[in-house]
Design a protein around this motif. Structure first.
Motif, PDB file in Angstrom:
ATOM      1  N   GLY A  98     -38.814 -71.564  10.467  1.00 41.49           N
ATOM      2  CA  GLY A  98     -38.320 -72.613   9.586  1.00 41.49           C
ATOM      3  C   GLY A  98     -38.924 -72.534   8.206  1.00 41.49           C
ATOM      4  O   GLY A  98     -39.496 -71.509   7.817  1.00 41.49           O
ATOM      5  N   ALA A  99     -38.788 -73.619   7.468  1.00 38.04           N
ATOM      6  CA  ALA A  99     -39.290 -73.653   6.098  1.00 38.04           C
ATOM      7  C   ALA A  99     -40.803 -73.409   6.077  1.00 38.04           C
ATOM      8  O   ALA A  99     -41.542 -73.909   6.925  1.00 38.04           O
ATOM      9  CB  ALA A  99     -38.961 -74.989   5.457  1.00 38.04           C
ATOM     10  N   ARG A 100     -41.233 -72.637   5.132  1.00 41.00           N
ATOM     11  CA  ARG A 100     -42.649 -72.305   5.030  1.00 41.00           C
ATOM     12  C   ARG A 100     -43.434 -73.507   4.511  1.00 41.00           C
ATOM     13  O   ARG A 100     -43.095 -74.065   3.461  1.00 41.00           O
ATOM     14  CB  ARG A 100     -42.818 -71.118   4.087  1.00 41.00           C
ATOM     15  CG  ARG A 100     -44.233 -70.602   4.003  1.00 41.00           C
ATOM     16  CD  ARG A 100     -44.245 -69.297   3.255  1.00 41.00           C
ATOM     17  NE  ARG A 100     -45.601 -68.806   3.083  1.00 41.00           N
ATOM     18  CZ  ARG A 100     -45.883 -67.664   2.466  1.00 41.00           C
ATOM     19  NH1 ARG A 100     -44.900 -66.921   1.986  1.00 41.00           N
ATOM     20  NH2 ARG A 100     -47.128 -67.269   2.337  1.00 41.00           N
ATOM     21  N   PRO A 101     -44.481 -73.937   5.218  1.00 37.75           N
ATOM     22  CA  PRO A 101     -45.264 -75.079   4.737  1.00 37.75           C
ATOM     23  C   PRO A 101     -46.052 -74.720   3.488  1.00 37.75           C
ATOM     24  O   PRO A 101     -46.761 -73.719   3.456  1.00 37.75           O
ATOM     25  CB  PRO A 101     -46.195 -75.383   5.919  1.00 37.75           C
ATOM     26  CG  PRO A 101     -46.292 -74.099   6.677  1.00 37.75           C
ATOM     27  CD  PRO A 101     -44.968 -73.427   6.497  1.00 37.75           C
ATOM     28  N   VAL A 102     -45.911 -75.516   2.470  1.00 38.58           N
ATOM     29  CA  VAL A 102     -46.646 -75.312   1.217  1.00 38.58           C
ATOM     30  C   VAL A 102     -47.344 -76.608   0.819  1.00 38.58           C
ATOM     31  O   VAL A 102     -48.556 -76.653   0.638  1.00 38.58           O
ATOM     32  CB  VAL A 102     -45.706 -74.846   0.078  1.00 38.58           C
ATOM     33  CG1 VAL A 102     -46.491 -74.699  -1.219  1.00 38.58           C
ATOM     34  CG2 VAL A 102     -45.032 -73.533   0.451  1.00 38.58           C
ATOM     35  N   GLU A 103     -46.542 -77.675   0.719  1.00 37.89           N
ATOM     36  CA  GLU A 103     -47.087 -78.967   0.315  1.00 37.89           C
ATOM     37  C   GLU A 103     -48.000 -79.570   1.391  1.00 37.89           C
ATOM     38  O   GLU A 103     -48.736 -80.510   1.124  1.00 37.89           O
ATOM     39  CB  GLU A 103     -45.947 -79.947   0.006  1.00 37.89           C
ATOM     40  CG  GLU A 103     -45.031 -79.501  -1.124  1.00 37.89           C
ATOM     41  CD  GLU A 103     -45.775 -79.332  -2.438  1.00 37.89           C
ATOM     42  OE1 GLU A 103     -46.729 -80.105  -2.687  1.00 37.89           O
ATOM     43  OE2 GLU A 103     -45.407 -78.430  -3.207  1.00 37.89           O
ATOM     44  N   GLU A 104     -47.931 -79.019   2.590  1.00 40.67           N
ATOM     45  CA  GLU A 104     -48.745 -79.552   3.681  1.00 40.67           C
ATOM     46  C   GLU A 104     -50.217 -79.158   3.564  1.00 40.67           C
ATOM     47  O   GLU A 104     -51.060 -79.660   4.317  1.00 40.67           O
ATOM     48  CB  GLU A 104     -48.204 -79.070   5.035  1.00 40.67           C
ATOM     49  CG  GLU A 104     -46.888 -79.681   5.431  1.00 40.67           C
ATOM     50  CD  GLU A 104     -45.674 -79.040   4.759  1.00 40.67           C
ATOM     51  OE1 GLU A 104     -44.544 -79.452   5.065  1.00 40.67           O
ATOM     52  OE2 GLU A 104     -45.854 -78.126   3.912  1.00 40.67           O
ATOM     53  N   HIS A 139     -56.447 -72.915   4.005  1.00 42.76           N
ATOM     54  CA  HIS A 139     -55.405 -73.806   4.514  1.00 42.76           C
ATOM     55  C   HIS A 139     -55.944 -75.186   4.913  1.00 42.76           C
ATOM     56  O   HIS A 139     -55.671 -75.663   6.029  1.00 42.76           O
ATOM     57  CB  HIS A 139     -54.719 -73.181   5.722  1.00 42.76           C
ATOM     58  CG  HIS A 139     -54.129 -71.834   5.465  1.00 42.76           C
ATOM     59  ND1 HIS A 139     -54.769 -70.664   5.804  1.00 42.76           N
ATOM     60  CD2 HIS A 139     -52.963 -71.466   4.886  1.00 42.76           C
ATOM     61  CE1 HIS A 139     -54.019 -69.638   5.455  1.00 42.76           C
ATOM     62  NE2 HIS A 139     -52.918 -70.088   4.900  1.00 42.76           N
ATOM     63  N   PRO A 140     -56.663 -75.867   4.048  1.00 50.60           N
ATOM     64  CA  PRO A 140     -57.073 -77.234   4.410  1.00 50.60           C
ATOM     65  C   PRO A 140     -55.852 -78.152   4.376  1.00 50.60           C
ATOM     66  O   PRO A 140     -54.948 -77.968   3.552  1.00 50.60           O
ATOM     67  CB  PRO A 140     -58.059 -77.614   3.293  1.00 50.60           C
ATOM     68  CG  PRO A 140     -57.601 -76.805   2.110  1.00 50.60           C
ATOM     69  CD  PRO A 140     -57.086 -75.506   2.685  1.00 50.60           C
ATOM     70  N   PRO A 141     -55.769 -79.110   5.282  1.00 49.99           N
ATOM     71  CA  PRO A 141     -54.593 -79.986   5.305  1.00 49.99           C
ATOM     72  C   PRO A 141     -54.551 -80.886   4.076  1.00 49.99           C
ATOM     73  O   PRO A 141     -55.586 -81.327   3.581  1.00 49.99           O
ATOM     74  CB  PRO A 141     -54.784 -80.806   6.578  1.00 49.99           C
ATOM     75  CG  PRO A 141     -56.258 -80.797   6.816  1.00 49.99           C
ATOM     76  CD  PRO A 141     -56.745 -79.460   6.340  1.00 49.99           C
ATOM     77  N   ALA A 142     -53.347 -81.148   3.602  1.00 57.21           N
ATOM     78  CA  ALA A 142     -53.171 -82.124   2.523  1.00 57.21           C
ATOM     79  C   ALA A 142     -53.595 -83.498   3.014  1.00 57.21           C
ATOM     80  O   ALA A 142     -53.643 -83.761   4.221  1.00 57.21           O
ATOM     81  CB  ALA A 142     -51.715 -82.137   2.070  1.00 57.21           C
ATOM     82  N   SER A 143     -53.898 -84.382   2.093  1.00 56.45           N
ATOM     83  CA  SER A 143     -54.439 -85.689   2.457  1.00 56.45           C
ATOM     84  C   SER A 143     -53.496 -86.458   3.373  1.00 56.45           C
ATOM     85  O   SER A 143     -53.925 -87.124   4.326  1.00 56.45           O
ATOM     86  CB  SER A 143     -54.751 -86.508   1.203  1.00 56.45           C
ATOM     87  OG  SER A 143     -53.570 -86.660   0.407  1.00 56.45           O
ATOM     88  N   ASN A 144     -52.178 -86.397   3.108  1.00 61.68           N
ATOM     89  CA  ASN A 144     -51.241 -87.146   3.956  1.00 61.68           C
ATOM     90  C   ASN A 144     -51.183 -86.563   5.365  1.00 61.68           C
ATOM     91  O   ASN A 144     -51.009 -87.290   6.342  1.00 61.68           O
ATOM     92  CB  ASN A 144     -49.853 -87.153   3.315  1.00 61.68           C
ATOM     93  CG  ASN A 144     -49.263 -85.765   3.161  1.00 61.68           C
ATOM     94  OD1 ASN A 144     -49.954 -84.840   2.728  1.00 61.68           O
ATOM     95  ND2 ASN A 144     -47.996 -85.615   3.475  1.00 61.68           N
ATOM     96  N   VAL A 145     -51.319 -85.237   5.470  1.00 63.91           N
ATOM     97  CA  VAL A 145     -51.326 -84.592   6.794  1.00 63.91           C
ATOM     98  C   VAL A 145     -52.592 -84.972   7.543  1.00 63.91           C
ATOM     99  O   VAL A 145     -52.548 -85.292   8.741  1.00 63.91           O
ATOM    100  CB  VAL A 145     -51.213 -83.062   6.647  1.00 63.91           C
ATOM    101  CG1 VAL A 145     -51.353 -82.372   8.005  1.00 63.91           C
ATOM    102  CG2 VAL A 145     -49.886 -82.682   6.005  1.00 63.91           C
ATOM    103  N   ALA A 146     -53.723 -84.935   6.862  1.00 58.74           N
ATOM    104  CA  ALA A 146     -54.996 -85.298   7.490  1.00 58.74           C
ATOM    105  C   ALA A 146     -54.977 -86.755   7.944  1.00 58.74           C
ATOM    106  O   ALA A 146     -55.470 -87.083   9.039  1.00 58.74           O
ATOM    107  CB  ALA A 146     -56.142 -85.055   6.521  1.00 58.74           C
ATOM    108  N   ALA A 147     -54.386 -87.633   7.136  1.00 58.89           N
ATOM    109  CA  ALA A 147     -54.310 -89.040   7.498  1.00 58.89           C
ATOM    110  C   ALA A 147     -53.428 -89.263   8.713  1.00 58.89           C
ATOM    111  O   ALA A 147     -53.748 -90.051   9.614  1.00 58.89           O
ATOM    112  CB  ALA A 147     -53.797 -89.850   6.313  1.00 58.89           C
TER     113      ALA A 147
END
Length: 217
Positions: free
Chosen positions: A107-113, A204-212
């Protein structure tokens, strides 16, 4: 002393010696972990500063050299390729740039994540392309696909092989091959099995919204 008492005391002494040996070995491993962790953190901190200087058009204190990694596989292989690119970028003092134009098989490549620790987007390369004279392909084995960079990764002098200011690697398989390289890999191999997880976590640290969202799950 009777034979039974002597044997009992011998067992007690042997047990204590074994316990002391295990404690000593545990402490040695703990100190090694602390030492290796500190080494990795210092290495990545230095690279972060170098990467930012390379991408700063007003900073001429470092050569403007880049390694571009373009992938078009599954998410796991794509991230392995990115970590392999990071190893090469570390060794050759280049800014790692990732081409996000291709989706993964899943699927779509995660970037903003991800909260990328350095600017790895292709747009960061734009101001330097004209002066660099374009993008050169990384040397490869002809008529080979998955192992096309294997010889370079395992045996080559990466600094000598990557002469152009901007070098492109397409599907950079070969993390194990890179660790075989006698010229570049020994300082990295000493970090043992912690190396790949540390480099992957850095990149590849998670974005803040992903971590939350993960914390709330």
């Amino acid at each position: 002393l009777s034979a039974s008492v002597y044997l009992d005391e011998t067992r007690i002494v042997a047990s204590r010696l074994l316990l002391f040996s295990l404690i000593s070995e545990s402490e040695r491993k703990r100190q090694k972990f602390i030492e290796d962790t500190g080494h990795i953190q210092a290495m990545l901190s230095n690279y972060t500063q170098l990467h930012r200087k390379i991408l700063d058009p007003d900073d001429f204190s470092v050569p403007k050299k880049f390694l571009v990694v373009s992938s078009s596989h599954g998410l796991a292989n794509t991230q392995i390729e990115e970590v392999t690119g990071l190893i090469m970028a570390l060794a050759t003092h280049r800014a790692l740039i990732l081409d996000f134009s291709n989706d993964t098989y899943t699927g779509a490549r995660p970037v903003e994540e991800y909260a990328w620790p350095v600017s790895v987007g292709f747009e960061g390369l734009g101001p330097f392309l004209e002066a660099a004279g374009g993008i050169a392909d990384m040397p490869r084995i002809p008529n080979e696909e998955y192992g096309k960079y294997g010889e370079l990764l395992a045996c080559g002098d990466w600094g000598e092989a990557l002469q152009a200011d901007v070098v492109l690697a397409q599907t950079l398989f070969g993390f194990p091959s890179a660790l075989l390289n006698r010229r570049h890999a020994p300082p990295l191999r000493r970090l043992g099995p912690r190396l790949f997880p540390a480099l992957h976590a850095f990149l590849h640290p998670p974005a803040s919204n992903v971590a939350a969202a993960a914390a709330a799950a």
